[in-house]
Design a protein around this motif. Structure first.
Motif, PDB file in Angstrom:
ATOM      1  N   THR A 180      21.328  16.460  96.810  1.00  0.00           N
ATOM      2  CA  THR A 180      19.941  16.625  97.235  1.00  0.00           C
ATOM      3  C   THR A 180      19.092  15.431  96.819  1.00  0.00           C
ATOM      4  OG1 THR A 180      19.132  17.660  95.197  1.00  0.00           O
ATOM      5  CG2 THR A 180      20.077  19.123  96.870  1.00  0.00           C
ATOM      6  N   LEU A 181      17.969  15.282  97.522  1.00  0.00           N
ATOM      7  CA  LEU A 181      16.839  14.516  97.025  1.00  0.00           C
ATOM      8  C   LEU A 181      15.781  15.552  96.693  1.00  0.00           C
ATOM      9  CD1 LEU A 181      15.105  11.964  96.517  1.00  0.00           C
ATOM     10  CD2 LEU A 181      14.442  12.065  98.922  1.00  0.00           C
ATOM     11  N   CYS A 182      15.401  15.658  95.418  1.00  0.00           N
ATOM     12  CA  CYS A 182      14.489  16.736  95.028  1.00  0.00           C
ATOM     13  C   CYS A 182      13.330  16.202  94.196  1.00  0.00           C
ATOM     14  CB  CYS A 182      15.231  17.835  94.274  1.00  0.00           C
ATOM     15  SG  CYS A 182      15.968  17.296  92.721  1.00  0.00           S
ATOM     16  N   VAL A 183      12.218  16.971  94.208  1.00  0.00           N
ATOM     17  CA  VAL A 183      11.057  16.692  93.364  1.00  0.00           C
ATOM     18  C   VAL A 183      10.774  17.928  92.529  1.00  0.00           C
ATOM     19  CG1 VAL A 183      10.029  14.943  94.850  1.00  0.00           C
ATOM     20  CG2 VAL A 183       9.527  17.346  95.277  1.00  0.00           C
ATOM     21  N   ILE A 184      10.297  17.718  91.289  1.00  0.00           N
ATOM     22  CA  ILE A 184      10.136  18.800  90.316  1.00  0.00           C
ATOM     23  C   ILE A 184       8.804  18.641  89.606  1.00  0.00           C
ATOM     24  CG2 ILE A 184      11.052  19.744  88.143  1.00  0.00           C
ATOM     25  CD1 ILE A 184      13.836  18.865  89.099  1.00  0.00           C
ATOM     26  N   ASP A 185       8.143  19.783  89.319  1.00  0.00           N
ATOM     27  CA  ASP A 185       6.911  19.780  88.548  1.00  0.00           C
ATOM     28  C   ASP A 185       6.967  20.913  87.534  1.00  0.00           C
ATOM     29  OD1 ASP A 185       3.476  19.078  89.614  1.00  0.00           O
ATOM     30  OD2 ASP A 185       4.398  19.145  87.614  1.00  0.00           O
ATOM     31  N   ASN A 186       6.184  20.810  86.448  1.00  0.00           N
ATOM     32  CA  ASN A 186       6.142  21.878  85.445  1.00  0.00           C
ATOM     33  C   ASN A 186       4.923  22.762  85.625  1.00  0.00           C
ATOM     34  OD1 ASN A 186       4.155  20.123  84.604  1.00  0.00           O
ATOM     35  ND2 ASN A 186       5.259  19.418  82.774  1.00  0.00           N
ATOM     36  N   LYS A 187       4.412  22.743  86.876  1.00  0.00           N
ATOM     37  CA  LYS A 187       3.344  23.666  87.254  1.00  0.00           C
ATOM     38  C   LYS A 187       3.506  24.002  88.733  1.00  0.00           C
ATOM     39  CE  LYS A 187       0.149  19.850  88.180  1.00  0.00           C
ATOM     40  NZ  LYS A 187      -1.138  19.216  87.773  1.00  0.00           N
ATOM     41  N   PRO A 188       2.947  25.127  89.181  1.00  0.00           N
ATOM     42  CA  PRO A 188       3.091  25.512  90.592  1.00  0.00           C
ATOM     43  C   PRO A 188       2.488  24.455  91.511  1.00  0.00           C
ATOM     44  CG  PRO A 188       2.288  27.358  89.281  1.00  0.00           C
ATOM     45  CD  PRO A 188       2.223  26.157  88.392  1.00  0.00           C
ATOM     46  N   ARG A 189       3.088  24.315  92.690  1.00  0.00           N
ATOM     47  CA  ARG A 189       2.622  23.291  93.625  1.00  0.00           C
ATOM     48  C   ARG A 189       2.997  23.707  95.045  1.00  0.00           C
ATOM     49  NH1 ARG A 189       0.996  18.225  93.496  1.00  0.00           N
ATOM     50  NH2 ARG A 189       1.228  18.117  91.221  1.00  0.00           N
ATOM     51  N   ILE A 190       2.212  23.274  96.028  1.00  0.00           N
ATOM     52  CA  ILE A 190       2.509  23.516  97.442  1.00  0.00           C
ATOM     53  C   ILE A 190       2.537  22.158  98.141  1.00  0.00           C
ATOM     54  CG2 ILE A 190       1.732  24.561  99.604  1.00  0.00           C
ATOM     55  CD1 ILE A 190       0.378  26.745  97.959  1.00  0.00           C
ATOM     56  N   LEU A 191       3.623  21.854  98.849  1.00  0.00           N
ATOM     57  CA  LEU A 191       3.723  20.584  99.580  1.00  0.00           C
ATOM     58  C   LEU A 191       3.057  20.702 100.947  1.00  0.00           C
ATOM     59  CD1 LEU A 191       7.395  19.402  98.918  1.00  0.00           C
ATOM     60  CD2 LEU A 191       5.315  18.793  97.673  1.00  0.00           C
ATOM     61  N   THR A 192       2.394  19.626 101.366  1.00  0.00           N
ATOM     62  CA  THR A 192       1.841  19.584 102.716  1.00  0.00           C
ATOM     63  C   THR A 192       2.959  19.294 103.710  1.00  0.00           C
ATOM     64  OG1 THR A 192       1.429  17.201 102.649  1.00  0.00           O
ATOM     65  CG2 THR A 192      -0.305  18.638 101.771  1.00  0.00           C
ATOM     66  N   ASP A 193       2.681  19.545 104.986  1.00  0.00           N
ATOM     67  CA  ASP A 193       3.679  19.231 106.020  1.00  0.00           C
ATOM     68  C   ASP A 193       4.017  17.744 106.020  1.00  0.00           C
ATOM     69  OD1 ASP A 193       2.370  21.621 108.466  1.00  0.00           O
ATOM     70  OD2 ASP A 193       3.767  21.861 106.786  1.00  0.00           O
ATOM     71  N   SER A 194       3.009  16.906 105.782  1.00  0.00           N
ATOM     72  CA  SER A 194       3.247  15.465 105.742  1.00  0.00           C
ATOM     73  C   SER A 194       4.157  15.084 104.582  1.00  0.00           C
ATOM     74  CB  SER A 194       1.913  14.721 105.617  1.00  0.00           C
ATOM     75  OG  SER A 194       2.123  13.329 105.522  1.00  0.00           O
ATOM     76  N   GLN A 195       3.968  15.700 103.430  1.00  0.00           N
ATOM     77  CA  GLN A 195       4.827  15.423 102.270  1.00  0.00           C
ATOM     78  C   GLN A 195       6.260  15.872 102.531  1.00  0.00           C
ATOM     79  OE1 GLN A 195       2.390  17.514  99.383  1.00  0.00           O
ATOM     80  NE2 GLN A 195       1.788  15.581  98.391  1.00  0.00           N
ATOM     81  N   LYS A 196       6.401  17.022 103.165  1.00  0.00           N
ATOM     82  CA  LYS A 196       7.750  17.504 103.495  1.00  0.00           C
ATOM     83  C   LYS A 196       8.456  16.545 104.456  1.00  0.00           C
ATOM     84  CE  LYS A 196       6.572  22.418 102.992  1.00  0.00           C
ATOM     85  NZ  LYS A 196       6.389  23.709 103.709  1.00  0.00           N
ATOM     86  N   GLU A 197       7.736  16.070 105.462  1.00  0.00           N
ATOM     87  CA  GLU A 197       8.329  15.152 106.429  1.00  0.00           C
ATOM     88  C   GLU A 197       8.710  13.838 105.756  1.00  0.00           C
ATOM     89  OE1 GLU A 197       9.435  15.464 109.318  1.00  0.00           O
ATOM     90  OE2 GLU A 197       9.771  13.376 109.831  1.00  0.00           O
TER      91      GLU A 197
END
Length: 445
Positions: A129-146
């Motif tokens: 995988t290529l993954c991103v991780i945070d130590n707090k809740p987060r929501i990715l935008t559609d642009s970030q996902k793309e």
């Protein structure tokens, strides 16, 4: 904690990972640039490129995390590669029954948010995988996902380029070994004409394979990488930090370097083409032809190019102009910064008997061609190394290049049944001395 299901194609998946020969290799900037860029785009402190073998998830690149691997039973990425989602996301692992008592959640690095794009082969089999991780809740935008999806495709392209390069090197070694064995048998059992025929067939097969790899298997993924870089630049460039913009530019430069390497590899392979059109021609005429091609570069660097002594040579003009082109561009490249490049080319006819140390044919006349420059020179102990493919005496920060130019020169001389030597000292320029048999004394290799 709920474990992910084992992939039905687990053996095939493990074999796929091994085919990249990447596990436990040293860090590489091209991969590290991608993880840093992913973290910048998604605004997370951690980004990873992971590969999962039988017992662990190993990180080819780990941005924001010291560890280089973790046990596979704790890996979020196992869920990502065994699921059907294009991107696997858990916004708060503390509330997810699959992960709430996971040691990576309850302890360091305290994973709360996770988003991972599966890395898949052309057959659709996920292996990392290529993954991103945070130590707090987060929501990715559609642009970030793309953007994350585009970066994951670049990771796959880098791995495929690595595999193709290794396969090319293995094929070359195997063919070279086979050619030597076959050549020995042929010499024992056949006449000279049959030997030439078999060599031609081997060479053509080698070239077809080599050119296919260079023209398609290597260039097609590279074109995709450059397209993805352009897409990220168009959609996310203004949202990046200065560090992120810098990394994106570094990725673009790395792709350009790879393009130059592929083009030089194709030039290296093309010198093997059998061409019996040997021509008696003036050395000065070939130099002037190359001078015309390099007119802009010579003018830009205020280069002085002289031919104080001409002679007739027997060569394949296209190949020999490539030889002169490589020597001239090298001379320009490796000139001291404050100096004007000065290149001198001269030739004369000599007898092989005059150079016993080179083991030339004593009964053969040769064109002795000298190409000298006023560049930075090198230690004479590296004379043999500079003609080996991919061997360089300087890094890209000092002088850019692929380490193929002089290997092409050596191969062209060899195809003319000639010899080349070089004389140099640090800071005193270099003199390349080439011996080519005259007229009908050359036999095609």
């Amino acid at each position: 904690m709920i474990a992910a299901k084992i992939n039905d194609r687990e053996k095939e998946r493990l074999a796929l990972i091994n085919s990249y020969s990447v596990l436990d290799t040293l860090p590489e900037k091209d991969y590290d640039n991608l993880t840093q860029l992913a973290a910048e785009i998604c605004q997370t402190p951690i980004s990873l490129i992971t590969l999962l073998d039988e017992k662990r998830q190993w990180f080819k690149s780990h941005y924001g995390l010291e560890a280089s691997e973790t046990p596979i039973e704790d890996a979020f990425c196992v869920h990502a590669i065994t699921g059907d989602d294009t991107i696997f996301i858990t916004e708060d692992a503390r509330r997810d029954e699959r992960f709430q008592d996971n040691p990576l959640v309850t302890g360091d690095p305290n994973v709360v948010f996770y988003a991972g794009i599966p890395l898949k082969s052309t057959s659709g089999l996920a292996f990392g995988t290529l993954c991103v991780i945070d130590n707090k809740p987060r929501i990715l935008t559609d642009s970030q996902k793309e953007s994350l999806n585009i970066l994951s495709e670049q990771v796959i392209n880098l791995l495929e380029l690595r595999k193709n390069k290794l396969e090319l090197e293995r094929a070359h070694r195997k063919l070279k070994k086979f050619s030597k064995k076959l050549e020995k048998k042929v010499f024992q059992r056949t006449n000279q004409l049959e030997i030439k025929t078999i060599k031609l067939e081997l060479m053509i097969n080698d070239l077809e394979s080599f050119n296919h790899i260079c023209s398609h298997d290597l260039q097609e993924p590279l074109r995709k990488i450059q397209m993805f870089i352009s897409q990220v630049s168009d959609t996310e460039f203004n949202n990046l930090s200065e560090a992120g913009k810098h990394k994106l530019e570094r990725i673009d430069l790395s792709a350009a370097r790879m393009r130059n390497l592929i083009q030089d590899l194709m030039a290296y392979g093309s010198t093997e083409i059998i061409d019996n059109s040997l021509t008696n021609i003036s050395l000065k005429k070939l130099v002037l032809d190359v001078k015309d091609v390099l007119s802009e570069e010579l003018k830009e660097h205020k280069t002085v190019l002289r031919v104080p002594k001409d002679c007739e040579i027997t060569v394949r003009p296209i190949q020999f102009k490539q030889l002169l082109f490589n020597l001239f561009t090298n001379a320009i490249k490796f000139t001291k910064k404050k100096d004007r490049p000065a290149i001198k080319v001269s030739g004369k006819v000599v007898s092989g008997a005059d150079y016993p140390a080179l083991k030339l044919s004593e009964n053969t006349q040769y064109s002795r061609i000298e190409v000298s420059d006023n560049g930075i020179g090198f230690d004479q102990k590296y004379e043999s190394k500079i003609f080996e493919i991919f061997q360089r005496l300087h890094n890209d920060e000092e002088y850019q290049g692929t380490g193929i130019g002089l290997a092409i020169v050596k191969r062209i001389v060899t195809t003319h049944n000639g010899q080349i030597k070089v004389e140099s000292n640090l800071g005193e320029g270099a003199k390349f001395i080439i011996f080519i048999p005259l007229a009908d004394q050359i036999e095609s290799k």
